[in-house]
Design an enzyme around this catalytic site. Structure first.
Site, PDB file in Angstrom:
ATOM      1  N   ARG A   9       0.942  -1.033  -0.065  1.00 39.29           N
ATOM      2  CA  ARG A   9      -0.116   0.199   0.099  1.00 39.29           C
ATOM      3  C   ARG A   9       0.832   1.226   0.017  1.00 39.29           C
ATOM      4  NH1 ARG A   9      -3.499  -2.736  -1.540  1.00 39.29           N
ATOM      5  NH2 ARG A   9      -5.495  -3.200  -0.921  1.00 39.29           N
TER       6      ARG A   9
ATOM      7  N   GLU B 252      -4.184   8.059  -4.800  1.00 43.69           N
ATOM      8  CA  GLU B 252      -4.471   7.343  -5.949  1.00 43.69           C
ATOM      9  C   GLU B 252      -5.482   8.066  -6.647  1.00 43.69           C
ATOM     10  OE1 GLU B 252      -4.351   3.228  -5.467  1.00 43.69           O
ATOM     11  OE2 GLU B 252      -2.093   3.294  -4.761  1.00 43.69           O
TER      12      GLU B 252
ATOM     13  N   HIS C  68      -1.384   0.577  -9.913  1.00 40.38           N
ATOM     14  CA  HIS C  68      -2.012  -0.182  -8.913  1.00 40.38           C
ATOM     15  C   HIS C  68      -2.960  -1.144  -9.456  1.00 40.38           C
ATOM     16  CE1 HIS C  68      -3.501  -0.462  -4.617  1.00 40.38           C
ATOM     17  NE2 HIS C  68      -3.252  -1.412  -4.848  1.00 40.38           N
TER      18      HIS C  68
END
Length: 357
Positions: free
Chosen positions: A263, A292, A311
Protein backbone atom coordinates in the site's frame (compact mmCIF):
# COMPACT_ATOMS: atom_id res chain seq x y z
CA UNK A 1 -27.37 -44.12 44.46
CA UNK A 2 -24.00 -42.38 44.21
CA UNK A 3 -23.30 -44.23 40.96
CA UNK A 4 -26.66 -43.14 39.52
CA UNK A 5 -25.97 -39.51 40.48
CA UNK A 6 -22.57 -39.64 38.83
CA UNK A 7 -24.17 -40.99 35.65
CA UNK A 8 -26.70 -38.15 35.71
CA UNK A 9 -23.87 -35.65 36.22
CA UNK A 10 -22.10 -37.02 33.17
CA UNK A 11 -25.30 -36.84 31.12
CA UNK A 12 -25.82 -33.24 32.26
CA UNK A 13 -22.24 -32.26 31.34
CA UNK A 14 -22.62 -33.85 27.90
CA UNK A 15 -25.92 -32.02 27.39
CA UNK A 16 -24.45 -28.64 28.40
CA UNK A 17 -21.36 -29.21 26.24
CA UNK A 18 -23.49 -29.98 23.21
CA UNK A 19 -25.62 -26.90 23.81
CA UNK A 20 -22.57 -24.66 24.13
CA UNK A 21 -21.09 -25.92 20.89
CA UNK A 22 -24.11 -25.73 18.63
CA UNK A 23 -22.59 -24.46 15.40
CA UNK A 24 -24.24 -21.57 13.55
CA UNK A 25 -25.99 -22.16 10.27
CA UNK A 26 -25.95 -19.70 7.43
CA UNK A 27 -29.55 -18.60 6.98
CA UNK A 28 -29.28 -15.81 4.44
CA UNK A 29 -26.31 -14.53 2.43
CA UNK A 30 -25.77 -11.42 0.31
CA UNK A 31 -23.28 -11.75 -2.56
CA UNK A 32 -22.04 -8.59 -4.32
CA UNK A 33 -19.05 -10.24 -6.02
CA UNK A 34 -19.24 -10.26 -9.83
CA UNK A 35 -19.14 -13.94 -10.80
CA UNK A 36 -19.45 -16.11 -13.89
CA UNK A 37 -22.77 -18.01 -14.10
CA UNK A 38 -21.09 -21.34 -13.32
CA UNK A 39 -19.40 -19.88 -10.24
CA UNK A 40 -22.68 -18.35 -9.07
CA UNK A 41 -24.22 -21.80 -9.29
CA UNK A 42 -21.39 -23.43 -7.38
CA UNK A 43 -21.45 -20.78 -4.66
CA UNK A 44 -25.22 -21.11 -4.27
CA UNK A 45 -24.76 -24.86 -3.86
CA UNK A 46 -21.99 -24.34 -1.29
CA UNK A 47 -24.27 -22.08 0.76
CA UNK A 48 -27.33 -24.38 0.54
CA UNK A 49 -29.77 -24.44 2.31
CA UNK A 50 -29.24 -20.72 2.95
CA UNK A 51 -31.23 -18.18 0.98
CA UNK A 52 -28.79 -16.44 -1.38
CA UNK A 53 -29.19 -12.93 -2.77
CA UNK A 54 -26.92 -11.98 -5.67
CA UNK A 55 -26.51 -8.26 -6.32
CA UNK A 56 -23.91 -6.99 -8.77
CA UNK A 57 -22.43 -3.96 -7.01
CA UNK A 58 -22.16 -2.13 -10.36
CA UNK A 59 -25.73 -2.79 -11.48
CA UNK A 60 -28.43 -0.07 -11.59
CA UNK A 61 -30.16 0.37 -8.21
CA UNK A 62 -27.51 -1.84 -6.58
CA UNK A 63 -27.10 0.60 -3.69
CA UNK A 64 -30.79 0.41 -2.79
CA UNK A 65 -30.97 -3.38 -3.18
CA UNK A 66 -27.91 -3.93 -1.02
CA UNK A 67 -29.21 -1.56 1.68
CA UNK A 68 -32.50 -3.45 1.80
CA UNK A 69 -30.99 -6.93 1.66
CA UNK A 70 -28.37 -6.41 4.35
CA UNK A 71 -31.09 -5.83 6.95
CA UNK A 72 -31.83 -9.55 7.14
CA UNK A 73 -28.62 -11.38 6.16
CA UNK A 74 -26.13 -13.00 8.47
CA UNK A 75 -23.36 -13.40 5.88
CA UNK A 76 -21.99 -11.00 3.24
CA UNK A 77 -19.54 -11.93 0.47
CA UNK A 78 -18.46 -8.63 -0.98
CA UNK A 79 -16.86 -7.52 -4.21
CA UNK A 80 -14.96 -4.72 -2.46
CA UNK A 81 -14.57 -3.24 1.01
CA UNK A 82 -17.35 -3.10 3.53
CA UNK A 83 -18.96 0.27 4.23
CA UNK A 84 -21.58 1.85 6.47
CA UNK A 85 -24.41 0.35 4.41
CA UNK A 86 -23.10 -3.15 5.03
CA UNK A 87 -22.44 -2.53 8.73
CA UNK A 88 -26.06 -1.41 9.10
CA UNK A 89 -26.93 -5.10 9.00
CA UNK A 90 -27.80 -6.00 12.59
CA UNK A 91 -27.63 -9.78 12.11
CA UNK A 92 -24.20 -9.97 10.51
CA UNK A 93 -22.00 -12.80 11.72
CA UNK A 94 -19.41 -13.09 8.93
CA UNK A 95 -18.19 -10.76 6.17
CA UNK A 96 -15.83 -11.91 3.43
CA UNK A 97 -14.18 -9.35 1.13
CA UNK A 98 -13.10 -10.96 -2.14
CA UNK A 99 -9.76 -9.16 -2.40
CA UNK A 100 -6.61 -8.38 -0.41
CA UNK A 101 -5.56 -5.33 1.57
CA UNK A 102 -8.48 -4.72 3.94
CA UNK A 103 -7.07 -1.62 5.61
CA UNK A 104 -10.41 0.12 4.88
CA UNK A 105 -12.49 -2.80 6.15
CA UNK A 106 -10.69 -3.71 9.37
CA UNK A 107 -12.70 -1.32 11.51
CA UNK A 108 -12.90 -1.39 15.31
CA UNK A 109 -16.70 -1.73 15.09
CA UNK A 110 -16.36 -5.02 13.20
CA UNK A 111 -14.36 -6.62 16.00
CA UNK A 112 -16.32 -5.06 18.87
CA UNK A 113 -19.49 -6.58 17.40
CA UNK A 114 -17.82 -9.97 17.11
CA UNK A 115 -18.22 -10.09 13.33
CA UNK A 116 -15.85 -12.48 11.58
CA UNK A 117 -13.94 -10.66 8.81
CA UNK A 118 -12.01 -12.60 6.16
CA UNK A 119 -10.45 -11.91 2.77
CA UNK A 120 -9.27 -13.58 -0.43
CA UNK A 121 -5.72 -12.38 0.10
CA UNK A 122 -3.48 -14.56 -2.04
CA UNK A 123 -5.82 -14.93 -5.02
CA UNK A 124 -3.32 -13.04 -7.23
CA UNK A 125 -0.08 -13.82 -5.39
CA UNK A 126 1.76 -15.47 -8.33
CA UNK A 127 0.87 -12.56 -10.65
CA UNK A 128 1.94 -9.99 -8.05
CA UNK A 129 5.25 -11.80 -7.64
CA UNK A 130 5.73 -11.64 -11.42
CA UNK A 131 5.03 -7.91 -11.19
CA UNK A 132 7.82 -7.62 -8.61
CA UNK A 133 10.15 -9.54 -10.90
CA UNK A 134 9.25 -7.20 -13.77
CA UNK A 135 10.24 -4.23 -11.61
CA UNK A 136 13.48 -5.88 -10.50
CA UNK A 137 14.59 -6.81 -14.01
CA UNK A 138 13.51 -3.48 -15.52
CA UNK A 139 15.40 -1.48 -12.89
CA UNK A 140 18.46 -3.73 -12.99
CA UNK A 141 18.73 -3.55 -16.78
CA UNK A 142 17.65 0.12 -16.80
CA UNK A 143 14.75 -0.45 -19.15
CA UNK A 144 13.50 3.16 -18.84
CA UNK A 145 16.84 4.44 -20.19
CA UNK A 146 16.84 1.87 -23.00
CA UNK A 147 13.32 2.84 -24.06
CA UNK A 148 14.20 6.54 -24.06
CA UNK A 149 17.27 5.77 -26.19
CA UNK A 150 15.19 3.62 -28.54
CA UNK A 151 12.71 6.46 -29.01
CA UNK A 152 15.68 8.68 -30.04
CA UNK A 153 17.15 5.91 -32.26
CA UNK A 154 20.25 6.13 -30.09
CA UNK A 155 22.71 3.24 -29.55
CA UNK A 156 23.57 2.98 -25.83
CA UNK A 157 26.52 0.62 -25.68
CA UNK A 158 28.50 2.48 -23.02
CA UNK A 159 31.01 1.44 -20.37
CA UNK A 160 28.57 2.66 -17.69
CA UNK A 161 25.84 0.35 -18.94
CA UNK A 162 28.29 -2.53 -19.39
CA UNK A 163 29.30 -2.22 -15.72
CA UNK A 164 25.80 -3.04 -14.45
CA UNK A 165 25.38 -6.38 -12.68
CA UNK A 166 22.53 -8.86 -12.95
CA UNK A 167 20.12 -10.15 -10.28
CA UNK A 168 21.95 -13.45 -9.92
CA UNK A 169 23.46 -13.93 -6.46
CA UNK A 170 22.28 -10.60 -5.02
CA UNK A 171 20.32 -10.10 -1.80
CA UNK A 172 16.59 -9.36 -1.61
CA UNK A 173 14.63 -8.29 1.46
CA UNK A 174 10.99 -9.33 1.38
CA UNK A 175 8.99 -7.21 3.82
CA UNK A 176 5.89 -9.25 4.64
CA UNK A 177 5.89 -13.00 4.15
CA UNK A 178 2.25 -13.62 3.40
CA UNK A 179 1.19 -15.36 0.21
CA UNK A 180 2.64 -12.71 -2.13
CA UNK A 181 5.88 -12.42 -0.18
CA UNK A 182 6.35 -16.19 -0.31
CA UNK A 183 5.79 -16.22 -4.06
CA UNK A 184 8.39 -13.46 -4.42
CA UNK A 185 10.86 -15.53 -2.37
CA UNK A 186 10.13 -18.55 -4.57
CA UNK A 187 10.93 -16.59 -7.75
CA UNK A 188 14.02 -15.00 -6.21
CA UNK A 189 15.37 -18.47 -5.43
CA UNK A 190 15.51 -19.15 -9.19
CA UNK A 191 18.17 -16.42 -9.42
CA UNK A 192 20.19 -17.91 -6.55
CA UNK A 193 19.56 -14.79 -4.50
CA UNK A 194 20.03 -14.55 -0.75
CA UNK A 195 16.53 -14.02 0.64
CA UNK A 196 15.92 -12.09 3.85
CA UNK A 197 12.42 -11.81 5.27
CA UNK A 198 10.60 -9.46 7.64
CA UNK A 199 7.52 -10.70 9.50
CA UNK A 200 5.98 -10.71 12.96
CA UNK A 201 7.45 -14.03 14.12
CA UNK A 202 10.62 -15.96 13.42
CA UNK A 203 8.82 -19.12 12.27
CA UNK A 204 10.69 -20.46 9.22
CA UNK A 205 9.36 -19.83 5.72
CA UNK A 206 10.25 -21.87 2.65
CA UNK A 207 12.90 -20.29 0.38
CA UNK A 208 13.75 -17.61 2.99
CA UNK A 209 17.33 -17.78 4.29
CA UNK A 210 16.97 -15.49 7.31
CA UNK A 211 13.99 -13.95 9.06
CA UNK A 212 13.97 -10.72 11.05
CA UNK A 213 11.00 -10.92 13.44
CA UNK A 214 9.25 -7.66 14.31
CA UNK A 215 7.75 -9.02 17.53
CA UNK A 216 11.06 -10.52 18.67
CA UNK A 217 13.23 -7.44 18.41
CA UNK A 218 14.25 -7.79 14.78
CA UNK A 219 16.10 -4.75 13.44
CA UNK A 220 14.52 -3.59 10.18
CA UNK A 221 17.37 -1.21 9.40
CA UNK A 222 19.90 -4.02 9.78
CA UNK A 223 17.96 -6.02 7.20
CA UNK A 224 17.73 -3.06 4.84
CA UNK A 225 21.47 -2.44 4.99
CA UNK A 226 22.14 -5.88 3.53
CA UNK A 227 19.74 -5.71 0.58
CA UNK A 228 20.15 -4.94 -3.09
CA UNK A 229 16.35 -5.02 -3.48
CA UNK A 230 13.70 -4.26 -0.86
CA UNK A 231 10.20 -5.46 -1.72
CA UNK A 232 7.15 -4.34 0.27
CA UNK A 233 4.44 -7.01 0.34
CA UNK A 234 3.20 -6.24 3.84
CA UNK A 235 -0.28 -5.07 4.87
CA UNK A 236 -1.01 -1.53 5.93
CA UNK A 237 -1.95 -1.11 9.58
CA UNK A 238 -1.09 1.17 12.49
CA UNK A 239 2.34 -0.45 12.93
CA UNK A 240 3.36 -0.46 9.26
CA UNK A 241 2.20 3.07 8.35
CA UNK A 242 5.25 4.94 6.97
CA UNK A 243 7.52 2.08 7.97
CA UNK A 244 9.78 3.24 5.12
CA UNK A 245 10.84 6.84 5.75
CA UNK A 246 14.02 8.93 5.82
CA UNK A 247 15.75 6.78 8.44
CA UNK A 248 15.16 3.59 6.48
CA UNK A 249 16.30 5.09 3.17
CA UNK A 250 19.56 6.18 4.81
CA UNK A 251 20.02 2.63 6.10
CA UNK A 252 19.76 1.17 2.60
CA UNK A 253 22.60 0.81 0.11
CA UNK A 254 22.86 3.64 -2.39
CA UNK A 255 22.81 0.98 -5.10
CA UNK A 256 19.59 -0.60 -3.80
CA UNK A 257 16.14 -0.55 -5.39
CA UNK A 258 12.83 -0.19 -3.51
CA UNK A 259 9.72 -1.94 -4.81
CA UNK A 260 6.23 -1.42 -3.38
CA UNK A 261 3.46 -3.91 -4.09
CA UNK A 262 1.71 -3.31 -0.76
CA UNK A 263 0.00 0.00 0.00
CA UNK A 264 1.19 3.52 -0.76
CA UNK A 265 1.09 4.62 2.87
CA UNK A 266 3.75 2.10 3.81
CA UNK A 267 6.14 4.74 2.43
CA UNK A 268 6.63 8.36 3.43
CA UNK A 269 6.43 9.55 -0.17
CA UNK A 270 8.06 12.94 0.36
CA UNK A 271 11.01 11.22 2.06
CA UNK A 272 11.26 8.80 -0.86
CA UNK A 273 11.37 11.67 -3.37
CA UNK A 274 14.17 13.29 -1.38
CA UNK A 275 16.11 10.00 -1.13
CA UNK A 276 15.87 9.45 -4.89
CA UNK A 277 16.90 13.03 -5.66
CA UNK A 278 19.82 12.83 -3.23
CA UNK A 279 21.10 9.56 -4.66
CA UNK A 280 20.41 7.65 -1.45
CA UNK A 281 18.66 4.97 -3.54
CA UNK A 282 19.32 3.71 -7.05
CA UNK A 283 15.65 3.68 -8.01
CA UNK A 284 12.15 2.45 -7.26
CA UNK A 285 9.35 0.40 -8.78
CA UNK A 286 6.01 1.63 -7.44
CA UNK A 287 2.56 0.16 -7.96
CA UNK A 288 0.84 1.93 -5.06
CA UNK A 289 0.91 5.50 -3.78
CA UNK A 290 -0.20 7.63 -0.85
CA UNK A 291 -2.75 9.35 -3.10
CA UNK A 292 -4.35 7.42 -5.96
CA UNK A 293 -4.50 8.10 -8.82
CA UNK A 294 -1.01 9.57 -8.47
CA UNK A 295 -1.43 13.36 -8.89
CA UNK A 296 -0.19 14.76 -12.19
CA UNK A 297 2.16 17.13 -10.35
CA UNK A 298 3.90 14.39 -8.38
CA UNK A 299 7.66 14.57 -8.81
CA UNK A 300 7.77 10.78 -9.11
CA UNK A 301 6.42 10.95 -12.67
CA UNK A 302 9.52 12.57 -14.10
CA UNK A 303 12.21 10.68 -12.23
CA UNK A 304 14.32 8.66 -14.67
CA UNK A 305 15.01 5.93 -12.11
CA UNK A 306 11.37 5.32 -11.14
CA UNK A 307 8.94 2.93 -12.81
CA UNK A 308 5.25 3.57 -12.12
CA UNK A 309 2.33 1.18 -12.61
CA UNK A 310 -1.30 2.16 -11.84
CA UNK A 311 -2.06 -0.17 -8.90
CA UNK A 312 -3.01 -2.84 -11.38
CA UNK A 313 -1.57 -6.24 -12.27
CA UNK A 314 -2.60 -8.57 -15.11
CA UNK A 315 -4.95 -11.18 -13.66
CA UNK A 316 -4.32 -14.88 -13.38
CA UNK A 317 -6.51 -16.87 -15.79
CA UNK A 318 -8.28 -18.54 -12.85
CA UNK A 319 -8.34 -15.59 -10.44
CA UNK A 320 -12.08 -15.82 -9.82
CA UNK A 321 -11.88 -19.52 -8.97
CA UNK A 322 -8.85 -18.89 -6.73
CA UNK A 323 -10.76 -16.11 -5.00
CA UNK A 324 -13.70 -18.41 -4.33
CA UNK A 325 -11.51 -21.16 -2.87
CA UNK A 326 -11.08 -18.96 0.20
CA UNK A 327 -14.85 -18.49 0.40
CA UNK A 328 -15.54 -22.23 0.22
CA UNK A 329 -12.96 -23.00 2.88
CA UNK A 330 -14.43 -20.36 5.16
CA UNK A 331 -18.00 -21.57 4.62
CA UNK A 332 -16.77 -24.94 5.89
CA UNK A 333 -14.97 -23.29 8.82
CA UNK A 334 -18.10 -21.31 9.71
CA UNK A 335 -20.30 -24.40 9.79
CA UNK A 336 -17.82 -26.79 11.38
CA UNK A 337 -16.20 -24.48 13.92
CA UNK A 338 -12.88 -24.69 12.08
CA UNK A 339 -10.11 -22.19 11.50
CA UNK A 340 -10.90 -19.37 9.08
CA UNK A 341 -8.49 -18.60 6.25
CA UNK A 342 -7.27 -14.97 6.10
CA UNK A 343 -9.17 -13.93 9.22
CA UNK A 344 -8.45 -10.39 10.36
CA UNK A 345 -8.06 -9.21 13.95
CA UNK A 346 -7.57 -5.93 15.80
CA UNK A 347 -3.89 -6.09 14.76
CA UNK A 348 -5.01 -5.33 11.19
CA UNK A 349 -6.66 -2.01 12.06
CA UNK A 350 -5.35 1.08 10.28
CA UNK A 351 -6.70 3.96 12.33
CA UNK A 352 -6.14 6.69 9.74
CA UNK A 353 -8.26 4.79 7.20
CA UNK A 354 -11.06 4.53 9.75
CA UNK A 355 -10.94 8.29 10.33
CA UNK A 356 -11.24 8.96 6.59
CA UNK A 357 -14.38 6.85 6.20
Amino acid sequence: MDGLWRDRQIDLIVFITREEFVLPEIKKALITACLKPENRKRLREALFPAEVIFCDSHAPNAKEKIAESVKSVDVCILNGDLDEEILAGENLKWIHCCHAGLDRSARPEVFSRGIILTSSSGRSAPALAEHVLMFMLSLTYDLPMLLRAQARHQWTSTSEYASKTALHGKTIGVIGLGKTGREVAKLARQFDMTILGWRRSSAPVEYVDEIYAAEEGGDLNALLARCDYVVLCIELNDKTFHMMCAEQFLAMKKTAFLINMGRGKLIDESALVHALQAGELAGAGLDTFETEPLPADSMLWNMPNVIITPHSTPALPDREERMLQYVYQNIHAYREGGKFINRLTEKNIFTLACRDL
